[in-house]
Design a protein around this motif. Structure first.
Motif: not given
Ligand code: HEM
Ligand code: SF4
Ligand code: FES
Lengths: 249, 228
Positions: A214, B15, B18-19, B75, B79, B114, B177, B181, B184-185, B188
């Motif tokens: 993560t 991953k 996700m990214a 996503h 997740s 999230g 987030h 995030g 992190s993206a 990744t």
């Molecule tokens: C506009 C809304 C959102 C944006 C822009 C966004 C963006 C991101 C980005 C850029 C990452 C990083 C990916 C990486 O580490 O490579 C991330 C990780 C994550 N997102 Fe979001 N996200 C959004 C909504 C959500 C929603 C609705 C959920 C879940 C219900 C969620 C759950 C997660 C989780 C669990 C991670 C971490 C995954 C891991 O363990 O590596 N996100 N998100």
């Protein structure tokens, strides 16, 4: 120093286990953490009790055998190996909680000893290079820029202790695996198996049941050898480019 | 299993998904927040309504919006898969853990953050997006052309303190987030470089403050203009 130790005791691989409290007294500040445990074990042996099992070997911070999750951190409060941790890092009268590494891929064998052979299998999957048979090659025959050699060496200083897995909320082995992928990917000798290595080592890492990354950075912060997460980024590049370009369908 | 599905089921492949979806949603947020700033225009909602019609009817925007739906779903699905998988990698928790000394709270709780964003998204889509597409809408006409009057709906909705509070709080969580995030993206994707990473870190921090703050200022602004 007088200390209270709250230690995880577990008879074997299938036992449920639990914490037990022990007291040790007259501990010198200059003792290493493992020497302090030796004192405890002598006490236990005198009373005819089973000593606390823990892993160790070199006690010099080079073999990666020692482990222990001490007061909520792998290898204790300092960024060093448990064998290089000294009692001066603790306060007199303190209660110290000692747990084994916690990961599905590192099953507890007894007390604080975990089975880290999953790391060995990741290495076996691809952490090697092809060498020519025949005469001994000249040293420095292949030119390698100093900067590359240094970076590869930095990655190679990983001692395989598993603190990165222990620290990670996902019990992920990305830091370890990326160090092992990186040290070879950067060197000319590592090019022959380069793609295969990334694919196989990561497949093995997943098969062992280590979690995903993560990017919390906990591994890097706790690694006693200061392995950087730039290695994880490199491993990701190695892997993604390998899967799209290798012949391995 | 083919090499594609094998890759997408690996820890790194998941991953990667996700990214990529996360980065696409970041681009979406940038577009969404820019367009919505038309709400600040003092024209009774004309510019905003014309923009809203364009966004729901233009074919190119349609393709982008389908990509956005797919990204959100992928996503969220990934997740859930990843979070469950990661939890299973440590079946026995530590009795004493000082994780706060080695990593940030938001990086460790992306799943919780999230989930809150997802709950907000359900409320948000139900209130505006669903109405705009399939609901009963008041109609206005500008220069002889008919437009659904989304502005009036928005204007009415944000007279409720509760909804305004929900939006503001949700944007705080979105910021948390994104502050993990965003950078992190890139990590990744393997983009960790002495030249670019410091800039990515700074850009990520700026994005995760400015964009949610702009979004949050909209309901607040509308709430206050209606008070007078
Ligand atoms: C506009 C809304 C959102 C944006 C822009 C966004 C963006 C991101 C980005 C850029 C990452 C990083 C990916 C990486 O580490 O490579 C991330 C990780 C994550 N997102 Fe979001 N996200 C959004 C909504 C959500 C929603 C609705 C959920 C879940 C219900 C969620 C759950 C997660 C989780 C669990 C991670 C971490 C995954 C891991 O363990 O590596 N996100 N998100
Ligand atoms: S990367 Fe660091 S913490 Fe992980 S096994 Fe290697 S030396 Fe230990
Ligand atoms: S016992 Fe060898 S590194 Fe600690």
């Amino acid at each position: 120093m007088n200390l209270t130790l709250n230690i995880w005791r577990q008879k074997n691989n299938v036992d449920k286990g639990g914490f037990r409290e022990y007291k040790v007294s007259d501990i010198s500040k200059d003792m290493s953490f493992l020497e302090m445990l030796d004192v405890l074990n002598e006490q236990l042996a005198e009373k005819g009790e089973d000593p606390v099992h823990f892993d160790h070997d070199c006690r010099e911070g080079i073999c990666g055998m020692c482990s222990l999750y001490i007061n909520g951190k792998p290898h204790g409060p300092l960024q060093t190996t448990t064998c290089q941790l000294h009692m001066r890092s603790f306060k007199d009268g303190e209660t110290i909680t000692i747990e084994p590494w916690r990961a599905k891929a590192f099953p507890v064998m007894k007390d604080l000893v975990v089975d880290r052979s999953a790391f060995d299998r990741i290495i076996q999957a691809g952490g090697y290079v092809s060498v020519n048979t025949g005469g001994v090659p000249d040293a420095n025959e292949i030119p390698i820029p100093k900067r590359i050699a240094d970076e590869a060496f930095d990655a190679a200083t990983c001692i395989g202790c598993g603190a990165c897995v222990a620290a990670c909320k996902n019990a992920s082995a990305m830091l370890f695996t990326s160090a092992k992928v990186s040290q070879l990917a950067m060197l000319p000798q590592g090019q022959v198996e380069r793609k295969e290595r990334a694919e196989k080592m990561i497949a093995q890492m997943d098969a062992e049941g280590f979690g995903a990354c993560t990017n919390t950075g906990a591994c890097e912060a706790e690694c006693p050898k200061g392995i950087s997460i730039t290695n994880i980024a490199r491993m990701n590049r190695e892997y993604f480019s390998a899967v799209v370009s290798s012949e391995n369908v | 299993m083919s090499w594609v599905s094998k890759t997408l089921n690996s820890t790194l492949g998941r991953k990667l998904m996700m990214a990529l979806t996360g980065l696409f949603l970041i681009i979406f947020l940038l577009g969404h927040v820019s367009g919505n700033t038309l709400l600040f225009k003092n024209d009774g909602g004309e510019a905003f309504n014309i923009y809203a019609k364009f966004m729901t009817t233009n074919p190119a925007v349609k393709i982008l919006s389908y990509l956005t739906y797919i990204s959100v779903i992928a996503h969220v699905v990934y997740s859930i898969i990843l979070t469950k998988y990661n939890k299973s990698a440590r079946p026995v928790a530590y009795a004493n853990s000082k994780a706060s000394t080695n990593s940030s709270w938001n990086s460790r709780n992306m799943g919780i953050l999230g989930t809150i964003i997802l709950i907000f998204l359900a409320v948000h889509l139900q209130g505006f997006w669903y109405k705009m597409h399939w609901g009963d809408m008041p109609v206005v006409s500008y220069g002889g052309e008919q437009y659904k009057d989304l502005y009036t709906i928005v204007n009415f909705a944000f007279q409720s303190e509760l909804l305004v509070a929900l939006y503001v709080v949700a944007m705080g969580f979105l910021g948390l987030h994104l502050s993990h995030g965003f950078q992190s993206a890139f990590q990744t994707l393997g983009l960790n470089h002495v030249k670019y990473s410091p800039a990515i870190q700074k850009l990520g921090l700026a994005f995760s403050i400015i964009v949610p703050a702009l979004f949050a200022s909209m309901p607040i602004y509308i709430y206050f203009i209606n008070m007078n």
